[in-house]
Scaffold this motif. Structure first.
Motif, short mmCIF file in Angstrom:
data_model
loop_
_atom_site.label_atom_id
_atom_site.label_comp_id
_atom_site.label_asym_id
_atom_site.label_seq_id
_atom_site.Cartn_x
_atom_site.Cartn_y
_atom_site.Cartn_z
N ARG A 99 20.45 27.83 65.43
CA ARG A 99 20.53 29.35 66.06
C ARG A 99 21.89 29.98 66.16
NH1 ARG A 99 15.77 30.11 69.55
NH2 ARG A 99 14.41 28.21 69.23
N ALA A 100 22.02 30.92 65.76
CA ALA A 100 23.46 31.55 65.91
C ALA A 100 23.84 31.82 67.29
CB ALA A 100 23.47 32.77 65.18
N PRO A 101 25.09 31.37 67.78
CA PRO A 101 25.47 31.55 68.85
C PRO A 101 25.60 32.91 69.46
CG PRO A 101 27.40 31.06 67.60
CD PRO A 101 26.18 31.14 66.77
N LYS A 103 26.81 36.05 71.40
CA LYS A 103 28.57 36.63 71.80
C LYS A 103 28.11 37.44 73.01
CE LYS A 103 30.15 36.82 67.28
NZ LYS A 103 30.86 37.60 66.12
#
Length: 108
Positions: A99-101, A103
């Motif tokens: 999973r993309a972090p 922001k």
């Protein structure tokens, strides 16, 4: 003493039933004179994927025998049999999704 009938030609794999005995396969693969040599050779090659005798049908599956021999002599690209313990794609280890972090804006 009974004599075996004179044989004019050997049977071919195409003439055999789908599940053939080792003696029938031996005649098609090695010829009438050497047909009895087939069983020990088949048992030796079972370790490397040669089709085994099916317990219910009582013979080896002839198309699979032909496929194995064709592969052995590089007449087909790859052997269609799965390695031992690898019956289907369900044994393949799946990667966990990455999973993309997320922001977070500090100023909001």
């Amino acid at each position: 003493m009974a004599r075996e009938p004179t044989r004019f030609r050997n049977r071919t794999l195409a003439e055999l039933p789908l599940f053939a005995t080792d003696e029938e396969l031996g005649e098609a693969v090695l010829g009438w004179e050497r047909r009895k040599q087939f069983r020990p050779l088949a048992e030796l090659h079972e370790r490397s994927g040669f089709p085994a005798i099916h317990p219910a049908w009582g013979g080896r599956y002839v198309p699979a025998v032909k496929q194995y021999l064709d592969h052995m002599y590089a007449l087909v690209e790859r052997i269609p049999f799965a390695p031992l313990g690898k019956e289907g794609a369900f044994h393949v280890e799946r990667k966990k999704p990455v999973r993309a972090p997320v922001k977070h804006n500090a100023g909001e």
